[in-house]
Design a protein around this motif. Sequence first.
Motif, short mmCIF file in Angstrom:
data_model
loop_
_atom_site.label_atom_id
_atom_site.label_comp_id
_atom_site.label_asym_id
_atom_site.label_seq_id
_atom_site.Cartn_x
_atom_site.Cartn_y
_atom_site.Cartn_z
N VAL A 188 0.84 -1.21 0.00
CA VAL A 188 0.00 0.00 0.00
C VAL A 188 0.87 1.25 0.00
O VAL A 188 1.78 1.40 0.81
N VAL A 189 0.58 2.15 -0.93
CA VAL A 189 1.21 3.47 -1.00
C VAL A 189 0.24 4.46 -0.37
O VAL A 189 -0.88 4.61 -0.85
N GLN A 190 0.67 5.10 0.70
CA GLN A 190 -0.20 6.05 1.40
C GLN A 190 0.49 7.41 1.49
O GLN A 190 1.67 7.49 1.81
N GLY A 191 -0.24 8.46 1.20
CA GLY A 191 0.36 9.79 1.23
C GLY A 191 -0.70 10.85 1.41
O GLY A 191 -1.90 10.56 1.55
N THR A 192 -0.27 12.09 1.38
CA THR A 192 -1.20 13.20 1.49
C THR A 192 -1.87 13.44 0.14
O THR A 192 -1.42 12.95 -0.90
N THR A 193 -2.95 14.20 0.18
CA THR A 193 -3.60 14.58 -1.07
C THR A 193 -2.64 15.36 -1.97
O THR A 193 -2.63 15.18 -3.19
N LEU A 194 -1.79 16.20 -1.34
CA LEU A 194 -0.80 16.97 -2.11
C LEU A 194 0.16 16.04 -2.85
O LEU A 194 0.57 16.32 -3.98
N PHE A 195 0.55 14.93 -2.18
CA PHE A 195 1.46 13.98 -2.81
C PHE A 195 0.83 13.39 -4.06
O PHE A 195 1.45 13.36 -5.14
N PHE A 196 -0.40 12.91 -3.97
CA PHE A 196 -1.04 12.28 -5.12
C PHE A 196 -1.38 13.30 -6.20
O PHE A 196 -1.46 12.95 -7.38
N ASP A 197 -1.57 14.56 -5.80
CA ASP A 197 -1.82 15.62 -6.80
C ASP A 197 -0.63 15.79 -7.74
O ASP A 197 -0.81 16.16 -8.90
N VAL A 198 0.58 15.53 -7.23
CA VAL A 198 1.78 15.65 -8.07
C VAL A 198 1.67 14.76 -9.30
O VAL A 198 2.12 15.11 -10.38
N PHE A 199 1.01 13.60 -9.14
CA PHE A 199 0.90 12.64 -10.24
C PHE A 199 -0.41 12.75 -10.99
O PHE A 199 -0.71 11.95 -11.87
N GLY A 200 -1.19 13.77 -10.62
CA GLY A 200 -2.48 13.94 -11.28
C GLY A 200 -3.49 12.89 -10.85
O GLY A 200 -4.44 12.60 -11.60
N LEU A 201 -3.29 12.32 -9.65
CA LEU A 201 -4.19 11.27 -9.17
C LEU A 201 -5.14 11.86 -8.13
O LEU A 201 -4.69 12.46 -7.15
N SER A 202 -6.41 11.67 -8.34
CA SER A 202 -7.42 12.14 -7.38
C SER A 202 -8.01 10.92 -6.69
O SER A 202 -8.77 10.16 -7.30
N LEU A 203 -7.63 10.72 -5.42
CA LEU A 203 -8.06 9.53 -4.69
C LEU A 203 -9.06 9.90 -3.62
O LEU A 203 -8.94 10.93 -2.97
N PRO A 204 -10.06 9.04 -3.40
CA PRO A 204 -11.02 9.31 -2.31
C PRO A 204 -10.34 9.15 -0.97
O PRO A 204 -9.39 8.37 -0.82
N ARG A 205 -10.81 9.90 0.02
CA ARG A 205 -10.25 9.81 1.36
C ARG A 205 -11.29 9.22 2.30
O ARG A 205 -12.36 9.79 2.47
N ALA A 206 -10.95 8.06 2.88
CA ALA A 206 -11.85 7.44 3.83
C ALA A 206 -11.77 8.15 5.17
O ALA A 206 -10.81 8.90 5.43
N ARG A 207 -12.76 7.92 6.03
CA ARG A 207 -12.77 8.55 7.34
C ARG A 207 -11.53 8.15 8.13
O ARG A 207 -11.19 6.98 8.24
N ASP A 208 -10.83 9.16 8.66
CA ASP A 208 -9.67 8.95 9.52
C ASP A 208 -8.57 8.15 8.82
O ASP A 208 -7.79 7.45 9.47
#
Length: 495
Positions: A232-252
Amino acid sequence: MDDISSAFISYHHADRDIGDEISKVLFQLASHGKGKKSLKVFLDVAGIPSGQPWQPIIDKGLEESDWLIVVFTGDQSVYCGYEIGTFSQQHNGKFGGSSPQKFLLSLYDVNQDLTPLPTILRPYQNTFVDSVADPTGLHDKVVVSAEEVDFWFNSSLGQFLVRFCTYKEVYLPTDDAADYAGRIALGAKRIANAFSRERGKDVKSETPAPLAFELFLRKAEKEISSIPANAVVQGTTLFFDVFGLSLPRARDQAPNITWEEFNRALKVNGVQVPWLHKIEADVLRAIQNLSPSGDDVTFRSPANKIYLSILIRHKLFGNGDRTFEFLMVETLDRRFIGSPRSSLLLIGLILASRWRFTYFENWSETTSRLFGGEVALSDFASACRQLIYNIDWIEHESAEFGLANPKNLIDAFGDQRRARVEQFFKDWTDAKAKLQLVLPGLDTEITPANRSAISDAILTFLRETRDQNGAFLKLAIEAYANEIDSGLKSSSALH
């Protein structure tokens, strides 16, 4: 012991101050009534002497208690489940209606839509704790105004204290007719203040300064030779934005994606980017207790920003799981100070010269020592991987310096050389495309069967780019010399 009222307070270690405050409030109220000499309070972990086995002490404390009060702010005591189960079993699961009466309840301050109560607590009495707008750091500084008495006395906390004090007549209105309601209200506000004070220590928001991500690997049953697809690759929204990836964020939970999905999302024309191969190589080296490789492999984002990834921490857990923490560092703009034209020409000269020094200056050594037929297969495979790294490097360096944009280079060389510059880009693209038909990426397995075809493709690519490199250097030297000469003439004219 029927005349003794006993309470057992269960709390997470981070909520010890809340447990202490509840205990103090109960004793404070008891001190104004008949229970001042007959109240006992057992404070979870604090009631266990250092070095003593915890189970018999907790069992005895629960057995002697009339009340089990569980503090819940989002984290449970490590003993919580055991304490609830033991208390229920010891007293036959009968609360409120049994004789003698026993009581199990929780005091909580969480929004149950976001942080539900643990399943084990839901069947019992649960009391929500109202927040205090401006909690004080000192319990003896908490005051209740005349206007607040009714609110706090009738609050869920206030009514819990009334029930507690009524049981076994710990503190009754007849003990203190004038101040009973005020003391109950003050006790309720003090407990609420303790909850709010602890809640104030929670992280309200977090903005990581650098981009970062974490790679999580489950325990492997056999030796790891590659990063598992389900890592599993886990990061901040800013990290995934670098790659143009928009991932949903689950609670907590921070945004995450499997390694397989991450690879697939970043592939270029179906080929794994060298940057991911570098991460995998560093992970495998870390597992073997080796330092990361010295190769500076960069990633170019869709926004044309260049990043380096740095492995900063590897954790091996007792259960065999592993985490790898990486920083993503954006490389600095290294363009030279000066006019855009002269800077681009000089940068072009430097990059083209570095490529020439790497492969073309000692051409016979390149063809024999790196890619010749007598080279060991493992060394040949290493040279192939390094070539892919170097292609990636020069393209990223060119992008970082602005050379990857044809318009910038045409402006530097002059519009009269436009066709020549456009031809440079086309020749490089065509030569690389032909190479990738045979050697598409770092995950290409090199075997004795395909070695000859790969060697031929590499040498063809290098011959074509060697001629292109030489032509570019000549043109760049000529243009840069003209730029210098023009500058000198302009300076002379001013004098």
